[in-house]
Design an enzyme around this catalytic site. Structure first.
Site, short mmCIF file in Angstrom:
data_model
loop_
_atom_site.label_atom_id
_atom_site.label_comp_id
_atom_site.label_asym_id
_atom_site.label_seq_id
_atom_site.Cartn_x
_atom_site.Cartn_y
_atom_site.Cartn_z
N SER A 190 -9.68 -0.08 7.18
CA SER A 190 -9.15 -0.06 5.81
C SER A 190 -8.45 -1.32 5.31
O SER A 190 -8.11 -1.39 4.14
CB SER A 190 -8.20 1.12 5.63
OG SER A 190 -8.95 2.29 5.47
N SER A 233 -9.54 2.18 2.89
CA SER A 233 -8.67 2.91 1.99
C SER A 233 -7.64 2.03 1.27
O SER A 233 -7.03 2.48 0.31
CB SER A 233 -7.91 4.00 2.78
OG SER A 233 -7.07 3.39 3.75
N LYS A 288 0.86 -1.19 0.00
CA LYS A 288 0.00 0.00 0.00
C LYS A 288 0.89 1.23 0.00
O LYS A 288 1.90 1.28 0.72
CB LYS A 288 -0.89 -0.01 1.25
CG LYS A 288 -1.86 1.17 1.30
CD LYS A 288 -2.73 1.11 2.55
CE LYS A 288 -3.78 2.20 2.57
NZ LYS A 288 -4.63 2.13 3.78
N1 GLN Z 1 -13.06 4.72 6.49
C1 GLN Z 1 -12.33 5.19 7.62
C2 GLN Z 1 -11.87 6.62 7.38
O1 GLN Z 1 -12.18 7.13 6.38
C3 GLN Z 1 -11.17 4.29 7.91
C4 GLN Z 1 -10.01 4.49 7.01
C5 GLN Z 1 -8.82 3.68 7.43
O2 GLN Z 1 -8.95 2.67 8.13
N2 GLN Z 1 -7.66 4.13 7.02
O3 GLN Z 1 -11.21 7.21 8.17
#
Ligand code: GLN
Length: 485
Positions: A175, A151, A76
């Site tokens: 994410s 994400s 990632k």
């Molecule tokens: N969807 C959550 C956010 O937008 C989690 C994102 C994540 O785990 N990086 O913050």
């Protein structure tokens, strides 16, 4: 069947026997990435990949053996890497090349894993749909009209489409688990502190945690074992000896107590998600597990608590992007203050700006007690709810996401709709607990459904054991998308 669809264990045997070289293997994945239309990768550099593969071949030829030696992996683009760009999906870092590797990257390279490149993600890991990337959205291999989740959407799509056998992800509020669920693969976020955050571009430091993504639980166990462990360069890293998270994979499930929180199975859960989860629970019961109704009464409060705490930490972490120390700087400005303002206005996308504004607001004098402090108190209560439940059951099971993947653009006018969809992943993040997502079926439109397992602190091996036993009896984790690659 071709090389890229083979399980890691089979690739391992071929590499060890000399039937396959790491260079050939890397080439076959690079060719797939090259022709892919999913936008799953931000930076691919075949010369660097093939150099790493060549080094793995030399180690194999010298008689060295190891579970990941010569196995390709995608990172990632939140983990910094020498050679490849490290962008965090942001214009702010669009051309940034790190002078050092993240600890996770160093560890995996030492284990002989071969980096295929950097995967697309929401900007600074903020999002649930991978639509917030400066480099454009990622498409879901099961249906190119659908989001892959976020994400870590690029990592999930890459594994699902056989562009990489394994991928790293990061999970701040879901994410790793949510894109794994939406792309029909397995993903695990370990206990907070298991995986070093050194060189993981920070979003919300008290929540950020690296995780493993692969097709199966046994493959995730290999990756997690190699990427985790104490790191003195991360002050929140847990001081425990290295672990083999695959050590309990085959343990029978007889007597396992699974808690089903009623708040996870309410009206908000779509019927097409609920049905495959019910079927998966029936399979676990058939193997001797017992399901017990439990309650996590503060579940709904995880959303407001998280969407105060995470932006607060983000506003602080992202203050370093000032046009001086890293990344983008506006080309025209009048004075220093104007340079900061223009640099940040140009460098950050709308979701990141929204979070910085919310974060600065909830931390400001006058609102700190009303919002930030209250959110911290809620965080404690949410963690207490888990402690109570996990005293009487071994694990908690439920959905990962209330629905299957939605369509690209479907929530674009209303970011709160994305936030609400995080309801089942945020609680374990706030409590610092390990969480796993495994594919259990297909919902509306043939889009994948994942089931979540949440464990006690340090119970990753148990979560992987349950998922592995399930995967021994079913084939959802081996199904391939019929869509684009
Ligand atoms: N969807 C959550 C956010 O937008 C989690 C994102 C994540 O785990 N990086 O913050």
């Amino acid at each position: 069947m071709s090389l890229h669809t083979r399980p890691v264990g089979e690739l391992r045997e071929k590499l060890d026997s000399g039937a396959l070289s790491a260079v050939e293997l890397a080439q076959s994945f690079l060719a797939r990435i090259e022709s892919s239309t999913l936008n799953a990768f931000i930076d691919v550099r075949p010369d660097l990949t093939l150099a790493q593969a060549g080094a793995a071949d030399a180690r194999l030829a010298a008689g060295e053996r190891g579970p990941l030696l010569g196995i390709p992996i995608a990172h990632k683009d939140i983990f910094v890497t020498r050679g490849w760009r490290s962008t965090a999906g942001s214009r702010m870092l669009a051309d940034y090349v790190s002078p050092f590797d993240a600890s996770v990257v160093t560890r995996l390279q030492a284990a002989g894993a071969v980096c295929l490149g950097k995967t697309n993600c929401d900007e600074f890991a903020m999002g649930s749909a991978n639509e917030n990337s400066y480099f454009g959205p990622v498409r879901n291999p099961w249906d190119p009209k659908a989001i892959p989740g976020g994400s870590s959407g690029g990592s999930a799509a890459a594994v699902a489409a056989d562009l990489a056998p394994l991928a790293t992800g990061t999970d701040t509020g879901g994410s790793v688990r949510q894109p794994a669920s939406m792309c029909g693969i397995t993903g695990i976020k370990p206990t907070y502190g298991r995986v070093s955050r050194f060189g993981m571009i920070a979003f919300a430091s008290s929540l950020d945690q690296g995780g493993a993504m692969g097709r199966s639980a046994s493959e995730c166990a290999l990756l997690l074992s190699a990427m985790s462990g104490f790191d003195e360069r991360d002050s929140t890293s847990i001081q425990k000896p290295p672990e083999d998270f695959g050590r309990e994979l085959d343990r029978p499930l007889a007597g396992l107590r699974i808690g089903l929180p009623r708040e996870f199975f309410g009206d908000g859960l779509a019927a097409d998600v609920r049905a495959p989860i019910d079927a998966a629970l029936a399979e676990l019961r058939a193997q001797g597990a017992v399901t017990v109704d439990v309650s996590l009464p503060r579940t709904a409060l995880a959303i407001p608590a998280y969407y105060v705490i995470a932006p607060a930490e983000a506003s602080s972490n992202l203050s370093r992007f000032d046009g001086v120390r890293y990344g983008h700087r506006a080309s025209h400005y009048t004075d220093l203050a104007d340079m900061y303002a223009r640099t940040r206005a140009e460098g950050f996308g709308p979701e990141v700006k929204r979070r910085i504004l919310v974060g600065a607001y909830v931390l400001s004098h006058g609102y700190y007690d009303a919002y930030y402090l209250q959110a911290q108190k809620l965080r404690r209560l949410i963690a207490d709810d888990f402690s109570t439940v996990l005293d009487s059951v071994d694990v908690i099971a439920g959905p990962v996401s209330p629905t299957v993947a939605w369509n690209l653009g479907e929530h674009s006018d209303d970011p709160v709709r994305d936030y609400l969809a995080d309801i089942f992943t945020l609680p374990a993040s706030l409590a610092g607990l390990p969480g796993l997502s495994m594919p259990v079926g297909l919902g509306a439109g043939g889009r994948p459904v994942g089931m979540q397992l949440i464990g006690r602190v340090f119970d990753e091996a148990r979560l992987l054991n349950i998922a592995h036993r399930y995967q021994q009896a079913t084939d959802w984790h081996t199904r391939r998308p019929g869509g684009a690659s």
